[in-house]
Design an enzyme around this catalytic site. Structure first.
Site, PDB file in Angstrom:
ATOM      1  N   THR A   1       1.313  -0.914  -0.039  1.00 55.75           N
ATOM      2  CA  THR A   1      -0.556  -0.034  -0.364  1.00 55.75           C
ATOM      3  C   THR A   1       0.586   1.037   0.084  1.00 55.75           C
ATOM      4  OG1 THR A   1      -1.634  -1.289   1.432  1.00 55.75           O
ATOM      5  CG2 THR A   1      -1.974   0.855   1.079  1.00 55.75           C
TER       6      THR A   1
ATOM      7  N   SER B   1       4.724  -9.154   7.833  1.00 52.35           N
ATOM      8  CA  SER B   1       4.573  -7.987   8.011  1.00 52.35           C
ATOM      9  C   SER B   1       3.363  -7.628   8.657  1.00 52.35           C
ATOM     10  CB  SER B   1       4.519  -7.435   6.402  1.00 52.35           C
ATOM     11  OG  SER B   1       4.991  -6.390   5.901  1.00 52.35           O
TER      12      SER B   1
ATOM     13  N   HIS C   1      -8.294  -0.384   1.378  1.00 47.63           N
ATOM     14  CA  HIS C   1      -8.174  -2.097   1.761  1.00 47.63           C
ATOM     15  C   HIS C   1      -9.524  -2.818   1.411  1.00 47.63           C
ATOM     16  CE1 HIS C   1      -4.363  -1.578   3.420  1.00 47.63           C
ATOM     17  NE2 HIS C   1      -4.634  -1.132   4.577  1.00 47.63           N
TER      18      HIS C   1
ATOM     19  N   ARG D   1       0.299  -9.177  -2.483  1.00 41.78           N
ATOM     20  CA  ARG D   1       1.431  -9.633  -2.517  1.00 41.78           C
ATOM     21  C   ARG D   1       1.357 -11.478  -1.936  1.00 41.78           C
ATOM     22  NH1 ARG D   1       5.477  -7.084   2.901  1.00 41.78           N
ATOM     23  NH2 ARG D   1       7.240  -7.802   2.333  1.00 41.78           N
TER      24      ARG D   1
ATOM     25  N   TYR E   1       3.987  -7.000  -5.444  1.00 42.25           N
ATOM     26  CA  TYR E   1       4.918  -6.441  -5.460  1.00 42.25           C
ATOM     27  C   TYR E   1       5.679  -6.973  -5.609  1.00 42.25           C
ATOM     28  CZ  TYR E   1       7.454  -5.080  -1.253  1.00 42.25           C
ATOM     29  OH  TYR E   1       8.458  -4.931  -0.263  1.00 42.25           O
TER      30      TYR E   1
ATOM     31  N   TRP F   1       4.027   1.993  -0.676  1.00 43.25           N
ATOM     32  CA  TRP F   1       4.766   1.813  -2.366  1.00 43.25           C
ATOM     33  C   TRP F   1       3.666   2.653  -3.225  1.00 43.25           C
ATOM     34  CZ3 TRP F   1       8.054  -3.123  -4.655  1.00 43.25           C
ATOM     35  CH2 TRP F   1       8.285  -2.402  -5.455  1.00 43.25           C
TER      36      TRP F   1
HETATM   37  P1  PAP Z   1      -0.300  -0.909   5.217  1.00 43.15           P
HETATM   38  O1  PAP Z   1      -1.887  -2.373   4.117  1.00 43.15           O
HETATM   39  O2  PAP Z   1      -0.675  -0.613   6.459  1.00 43.15           O
HETATM   40  O3  PAP Z   1      -0.708   0.154   4.607  1.00 43.15           O
HETATM   41  P2  PAP Z   1       1.057  -1.765   3.474  1.00 43.15           P
HETATM   42  O4  PAP Z   1       2.617  -0.641   3.002  1.00 43.15           O
HETATM   43  O5  PAP Z   1       0.749  -2.171   2.025  1.00 43.15           O
HETATM   44  O6  PAP Z   1       0.702  -1.811   5.348  1.00 43.15           O
HETATM   45  O7  PAP Z   1       2.452  -2.753   3.791  1.00 43.15           O
HETATM   46  C1  PAP Z   1       4.043  -2.684   3.971  1.00 43.15           C
HETATM   47  C2  PAP Z   1       4.842  -3.550   3.778  1.00 43.15           C
HETATM   48  O8  PAP Z   1       5.433  -2.660   2.562  1.00 43.15           O
HETATM   49  C3  PAP Z   1       6.592  -3.466   5.007  1.00 43.15           C
HETATM   50  O9  PAP Z   1       6.717  -5.047   4.567  1.00 43.15           O
HETATM   51  P3  PAP Z   1       7.830  -5.779   5.048  1.00 43.15           P
HETATM   52  O10 PAP Z   1       7.219  -5.565   7.060  1.00 43.15           O
HETATM   53  O11 PAP Z   1       7.739  -7.259   4.853  1.00 43.15           O
HETATM   54  O12 PAP Z   1       9.023  -4.466   5.173  1.00 43.15           O
HETATM   55  C4  PAP Z   1       7.397  -2.234   4.436  1.00 43.15           C
HETATM   56  O13 PAP Z   1       8.120  -2.467   4.934  1.00 43.15           O
HETATM   57  C5  PAP Z   1       7.257  -2.899   2.385  1.00 43.15           C
HETATM   58  N1  PAP Z   1       7.077  -1.240   2.254  1.00 43.15           N
HETATM   59  C6  PAP Z   1       6.547   0.202   2.147  1.00 43.15           C
HETATM   60  N2  PAP Z   1       7.661   0.800   1.527  1.00 43.15           N
HETATM   61  C7  PAP Z   1       7.892   0.495   0.863  1.00 43.15           C
HETATM   62  C8  PAP Z   1       8.969   0.801  -0.298  1.00 43.15           C
HETATM   63  N3  PAP Z   1       8.473   2.354  -1.079  1.00 43.15           N
HETATM   64  N4  PAP Z   1       9.090  -0.316  -1.522  1.00 43.15           N
HETATM   65  C9  PAP Z   1       9.028  -1.442  -0.883  1.00 43.15           C
HETATM   66  N5  PAP Z   1       8.209  -1.762   0.031  1.00 43.15           N
HETATM   67  C10 PAP Z   1       7.628  -1.004   0.771  1.00 43.15           C
END
Ligand code: PAP
Length: 310
Positions: free
Chosen positions: A56, A142, A111, A134, A200, A58
């Site tokens: 999300t 995560s 969501h 993903r 993703y 990203w």
């Molecule tokens: P949300 O549903 O709460 O908004 P979301 O952004 O979908 O969260 O997911 C967070 C995941 O995206 C995290 O993964 P991880 O726990 O496996 O590390 C986060 O690190 C990852 N994430 C956030 N920003 C980016 C980015 N710019 N590029 C790639 N992955 C990212």
């Protein structure tokens, strides 16, 4: 709301409610139900949809960078001083602020499962829907860490085995995860010009290709001159995990000015494909893979399971 089935979720202070086949927190549900009935789309609106922890942040950052690239360059983008969730706020809170769009930014993230999108959007030819999913193993890991970080410190966090058990039963925020994915997948097959389905892992593998596809799909294609001038690469670099996670605003900033709990940091953990290997046993991974494989079988959709890549 009070008539909906309720079960314990991953913690004792936030039960999950079942609505139209999905489990979620009551405060999310209020917004979703209100938006289902009251949201009025505008031509050119773009819904950014995802299951939690599937990309999300990203997708928000990239879409924001794409649609605002004529207003800002990569040295003065609001993404440098505000978190992606601040630049593109969710539909949560719809009951307080029905027009969730930022002025001039037609991006509306949610969501909500596909069938729970606003009815006006499901029937609209003017709205585009972009979905990112993903590998559920990585999304689970995560989400587990996110929930652990967000819990009140006096509450013990659920064990990963227990959370995993619930996840496999479909009991997670916006679970069952596979049904969430399938809803958007089927919609993307039926209405490919309106619903774009992204992974993703594919985005990670070939960001340039998918950023171009995304920009084209949402109606902001890159010109030949932009491509030649390296604009695509600049936007990718701006929105990369490395860049965003190292900005002050994402190290120490809050998600919302009035929200002490959610810090931007909790949205940037590792940003890797396959981190599940550090947290799930092979048995756990196989169990989830089997569930997902079975649920997706015959749909034309698959994840390349067990090696962490798509
Ligand atoms: P949300 O549903 O709460 O908004 P979301 O952004 O979908 O969260 O997911 C967070 C995941 O995206 C995290 O993964 P991880 O726990 O496996 O590390 C986060 O690190 C990852 N994430 C956030 N920003 C980016 C980015 N710019 N590029 C790639 N992955 C990212």
């Amino acid at each position: 709301m009070s008539t909906l089935p309720t079960e314990n979720g991953w913690n004792s202070f936030q039960p999950l409610r079942l609505y139209e086949g999905f489990w979620t927190f009551p405060h999310f549900l209020e917004s979703i139900i209100l938006a289902q009935h009251r949201f009025k789309p505008k031509p050119g609106d773009i819904f950014l949809c995802s299951a939690p922890k599937s990309g999300t942040t990203w997708l928000k950052a990239l879409s924001f960078a794409i649609v605002t690239r004529n207003l800002y360059d990569t040295s003065n983008s609001p993404l440098l001083t505000k978190g992606p969730h601040h630049c593109v706020p969710n539909m949560v809170g719809f009951e307080y602020k029905p027009d969730v769009r930022q002025p001039g930014i037609p991006l509306i993230p949610t969501h909500a499962p596909y069938h729970c999108l606003p009815k006006s959007v499901l029937g609209s030819d003017d709205v585009k829907v972009v979905y990112i999913c993903r590998d559920p193993k990585d999304a689970f890991v995560s989400m587990f860490h996110f929930a652990a970080n967000r819990r009140p410190k006096e509450n013990e966090h659920i064990a990963i085995e227990e959370a995993f058990e619930l996840f496999c039963l479909g009991r997670s925020v916006f679970g069952p995860a596979w049904d969430h994915i399938l809803g958007y997948w089927k919609a993307s097959q039926e209405r490919p010009e309106k619903v774009m389905f992204l992974k993703y892992e594919e985005f990670m593998n070939d960001s340039e290709l998918y950023v171009k596809k995304l920009a084209e799909f949402i109606g902001y294609p890159f010109s030949f001159e932009e491509e030649q001038g390296g604009v695509v690469k600049k936007l990718i670099d701006l929105c990369s995990f490395e860049n965003l996670s190292n900005l002050d605003v994402n190290k120490t900033g809050k998600r919302h000015e009035d929200d002490d709990e959610a810090t931007n940091k909790t949205f940037f953990i590792k940003g890797k494909v396959g981190d599940w290997q550090n947290h799930l046993t092979p048995e756990m991974a196989n169990r989830l893979d089997n569930i997902v494989e079975q649920k997706l079988s015959g749909t034309g959709l698959s994840f390349e399971l067990n090696n962490g890549s798509s």
